[in-house]
Scaffold this active site. Structure first.
Site, mmCIF file in Angstrom:
data_model
loop_
_atom_site.group_PDB
_atom_site.id
_atom_site.type_symbol
_atom_site.label_atom_id
_atom_site.label_comp_id
_atom_site.label_asym_id
_atom_site.label_seq_id
_atom_site.Cartn_x
_atom_site.Cartn_y
_atom_site.Cartn_z
ATOM 1 C CG ASN A 1 11.968 1.781 1.425
ATOM 2 O OD1 ASN A 1 10.847 1.453 1.029
ATOM 3 N ND2 ASN A 1 12.722 2.638 0.769
ATOM 4 C CG MET B 1 7.656 3.485 -8.012
ATOM 5 S SD MET B 1 8.217 1.826 -8.414
ATOM 6 C CE MET B 1 9.846 1.813 -7.660
ATOM 7 C CB SER B 2 1.248 4.598 -7.027
ATOM 8 O OG SER B 2 1.317 4.767 -5.618
ATOM 9 C CE1 TYR C 1 5.175 -1.425 -11.696
ATOM 10 C CE2 TYR C 1 5.272 0.655 -10.527
ATOM 11 C CZ TYR C 1 5.005 -0.706 -10.531
ATOM 12 O OH TYR C 1 4.576 -1.339 -9.405
ATOM 13 C CD GLU C 2 0.859 -2.568 -13.036
ATOM 14 O OE1 GLU C 2 0.228 -3.618 -13.277
ATOM 15 O OE2 GLU C 2 0.472 -1.714 -12.221
ATOM 16 C CB ALA D 1 4.344 0.820 -0.036
ATOM 17 C CG HIS E 1 1.826 0.762 -10.155
ATOM 18 N ND1 HIS E 1 1.266 -0.471 -9.917
ATOM 19 C CD2 HIS E 1 2.052 1.310 -8.939
ATOM 20 C CE1 HIS E 1 1.161 -0.661 -8.616
ATOM 21 N NE2 HIS E 1 1.623 0.397 -7.995
ATOM 22 C CG HIS F 1 -1.188 -3.999 -5.877
ATOM 23 N ND1 HIS F 1 -1.753 -2.755 -5.851
ATOM 24 C CD2 HIS F 1 0.134 -3.802 -5.711
ATOM 25 C CE1 HIS F 1 -0.816 -1.841 -5.687
ATOM 26 N NE2 HIS F 1 0.343 -2.455 -5.604
ATOM 27 C CB SER G 1 2.754 -2.381 -2.562
ATOM 28 O OG SER G 1 2.830 -2.220 -3.948
ATOM 29 C CG HIS H 1 7.631 -5.395 -4.882
ATOM 30 N ND1 HIS H 1 6.907 -4.247 -4.603
ATOM 31 C CD2 HIS H 1 6.713 -6.341 -5.188
ATOM 32 C CE1 HIS H 1 5.624 -4.496 -4.747
ATOM 33 N NE2 HIS H 1 5.465 -5.752 -5.085
HETATM 34 N N1 HPA Z 1 10.962 4.219 -3.790
HETATM 35 C C1 HPA Z 1 9.906 4.131 -4.616
HETATM 36 N N2 HPA Z 1 8.812 3.451 -4.321
HETATM 37 C C2 HPA Z 1 8.770 2.822 -3.137
HETATM 38 C C3 HPA Z 1 9.839 2.881 -2.229
HETATM 39 C C4 HPA Z 1 11.000 3.613 -2.574
HETATM 40 O O1 HPA Z 1 11.983 3.716 -1.819
HETATM 41 N N3 HPA Z 1 9.457 2.142 -1.157
HETATM 42 C C5 HPA Z 1 8.214 1.672 -1.399
HETATM 43 N N4 HPA Z 1 7.786 2.080 -2.600
#
Ligand code: HPA
Length: 266
Positions: free
Chosen positions: A228, A204-205, A81-82, A109, A79, A57, A27, A240
């Site tokens: 973050n 998440m990937s 989750y999609e 990310a 992903h 993306h 991302s 996001h």
């Molecule tokens: N958690 C999960 N996926 C993420 C995060 C997070 O804090 N930041 C960017 N992708």
């Protein structure tokens, strides 16, 4: 469409010269694809490739030259989750292998659980924790499904990436990535739990791709762009849009590291 036909379709468009390195862009990390001198093929032209679902993306496959290395860049990933399918990236990775690649580098990310790896920094994965309990090889019938994961993150590739980062004067800290299924972010209690389990960053990937990459015999590496601090570790809100805003900070550094590593040879 069969793997063979898909490979031929790509070779017809991008040329038959074998690809050496595959790169999956996470991302907000998409601009790396623009650095490549090559041919872009939208996923929509590639039957079986993931449909573009996640903003940030760019769903195209770019094949061409980056620092003297023939690369295939996946501008978007699927992903879990999609679709609820853990093996959503299997076909693209099989195609990568069929195009001749020996190396896979995944980027993502991620949220950090380490104060010394704050937003804007990069983390080089040296291991992962599959916190989702899912596996992209569930249903695979061959004995090859029992993939050893001891050195899933290739020690030589890691050395090369660390050396490239050092040469560029960019901090790159090794750490453990935990795969959380998403798409909701983690709760503070989940983050505390993941941290106790030994993870340094969460996202998440990537984990299913590395499992598939090892299954296919690819040498694998992965880098997280920390966008973050994970939930509960900072007052900043997690979203996001924040991920998309922060990822390019890491992407710029990542491009320099990858260019240097590719130029000096993996
Ligand atoms: N958690 C999960 N996926 C993420 C995060 C997070 O804090 N930041 C960017 N992708």
């Amino acid at each position: 469409m069969s793997l063979q036909s898909l490979t031929k379709l790509i070779r017809d468009r991008a040329g038959i010269e074998p690809v050496s390195v595959g790169l999956i862009l996470g991302s907000g990390l998409g601009h790396l694809a623009e650095a490549v001198d090559g041919v872009a093929i939208p996923y929509a032209d590639l039957p079986g490739f993931p449909h573009a679902g996640v903003s940030g993306h760019n769903p195209q496959l770019v094949i061409g030259d980056l620092e003297g290395t023939r690369v295939a860049i996946f501008g978007g990933r699927a992903h879990y989750y999609e679709s609820g399918r853990g093996d959503a990236m299997r076909l693209p990775l099989e195609v990568l292998k069929a195009l001749g690649a020996t190396t896979l580098i995944a980027t993502n990310a991620a949220g950090s659980m380490r104060p010394d790896i704050p937003p804007g920094k990069l983390m080089l994965l040296n291991d992962h924790i599959n916190f989702s309990g899912l596996n992209p090889l569930i249903g695979e019938q061959s004995d090859a499904r029992f993939v050893p994961m001891g050195d899933a993150y290739d020690p030589d590739l890691r050395k090369a990436l660390l050396a490239a980062a050092k040469a560029e004067g960019i901090g790159l800290t090794e750490g453990v990535y935990a795969w959380y299924s998403g798409p909701s972010f983690e709760t503070p209690a989940e983050i505390r739990a993941i941290r106790i389990l030994g993870a340094d960053a969460v996202g998440m990937s990537t984990v299913p791709e590395i499992i598939l990459g090892r299954f296919l015999g690819l040498r694998c590496a992965a880098v997280s762009a920390i966008t973050n601090m994970a939930q509960g570790l900072s007052d900043e809100s997690i979203s996001h849009s924040h991920t998309k805003l922060m990822a390019p900070v890491g992407a710029a550094k990542l491009e320099r590291i990858l260019r240097r590593a590719l130029a000096t040879g993996f």
